[in-house]
Scaffold this active site. Structure first.
Site, mmCIF file in Angstrom:
data_model
loop_
_atom_site.group_PDB
_atom_site.id
_atom_site.type_symbol
_atom_site.label_atom_id
_atom_site.label_comp_id
_atom_site.label_asym_id
_atom_site.label_seq_id
_atom_site.Cartn_x
_atom_site.Cartn_y
_atom_site.Cartn_z
ATOM 1 C CG HIS A 70 -1.826 1.179 1.306
ATOM 2 N ND1 HIS A 70 -1.947 1.894 2.467
ATOM 3 C CD2 HIS A 70 -2.616 1.795 0.405
ATOM 4 C CE1 HIS A 70 -2.777 2.915 2.279
ATOM 5 N NE2 HIS A 70 -3.202 2.863 1.025
ATOM 6 C CB CYS A 94 0.564 1.983 8.218
ATOM 7 S SG CYS A 94 2.270 2.013 8.821
ATOM 8 C CG HIS A 95 -2.773 3.021 5.906
ATOM 9 N ND1 HIS A 95 -1.447 3.097 5.543
ATOM 10 C CD2 HIS A 95 -3.149 4.279 6.262
ATOM 11 C CE1 HIS A 95 -1.042 4.349 5.655
ATOM 12 N NE2 HIS A 95 -2.044 5.081 6.091
ATOM 13 N N GLY A 96 -4.068 -1.155 7.998
ATOM 14 C CA GLY A 96 -4.908 -2.324 8.211
ATOM 15 C C GLY A 96 -4.910 -3.394 7.140
#
Length: 130
Positions: A70, A94-96
Site C-alpha cells: 500500500h 499503518c492502514h490495516g
C-alpha cells in the site's frame, strides 16, 4: 547474499536486508502451508497460487519483500508475539492490510501481494537472494 536458514525454527520468521530492501523469510508450519493452499485463488485481489510463490520441494520456506504494497510500511507478524492479522500471515498496522501465510493480500487497502524476490536454494540450509 547467502543466508543460513538452518537456525530458523518451524513457525519462525526472520527479517534481513538485501540491496537496502527488507526481506522476510518464514519457515512455515504444515498448518500454514495448508491454509495457503486451500484458498480459492479466484477470490484473491492479486490471484497467485501458493505453489507459484515458493520453490518445489521447499514449500515450507516463504521468502518475500517485507514492505506493505500500500504505502511501504513494515507489516507485523515476523517477530515473536507480533499480530499476524486475520489470515495468520502479516498485519500492516499503518492502514490495516492483512496478508495470508503465503504473503498474499486478503484484506485492506494494499493493492497486491508481498512480492517474492529472486532467490535459489544452494543447499537444504542455505539460500541465495539475488
Amino acid at each position: 547474499v547467502d543466508i543460513d536458514i538452518a537456525r530458523i525454527a518451524e513457525g519462525q520468521a526472520i527479517k534481513m536486508f538485501w540491496r537496502g530492501k527488507l526481506i522476510f523469510i518464514r519457515n512455515r508450519t504444515k498448518k500454514e502451508i495448508e491454509e495457503a493452499r486451500t484458498v480459492d485463488v479466484a477470490t484473491l485481489r492479486d490471484p497467485q497460487t501458493d505453489q507459484s510463490r515458493v520453490k518445489d520441494g521447499k514449500e515450507q520456506w516463504l521468502v518475500v519483500y517485507g514492505n506493505c504494497t500500500h504505502l511501504g510500511c513494515v507489516p507485523l507478524g515476523t517477530g515473536v508475539g507480533e499480530p499476524k492479522g486475520e489470515y495468520d500471515g502479516w498485519f500492516c498496522p499503518c492502514h490495516g492490510s492483512h496478508y495470508d501465510t503465503s504473503g498474499r493480500i486478503r484484506k485492506g487497502p494494499a493493492p497486491s501481494n508481498l512480492p517474492v524476490p529472486p532467490y535459489a536454494f544452494l543447499s537444504d540450509t542455505k539460500i541465495k537472494i539475488g
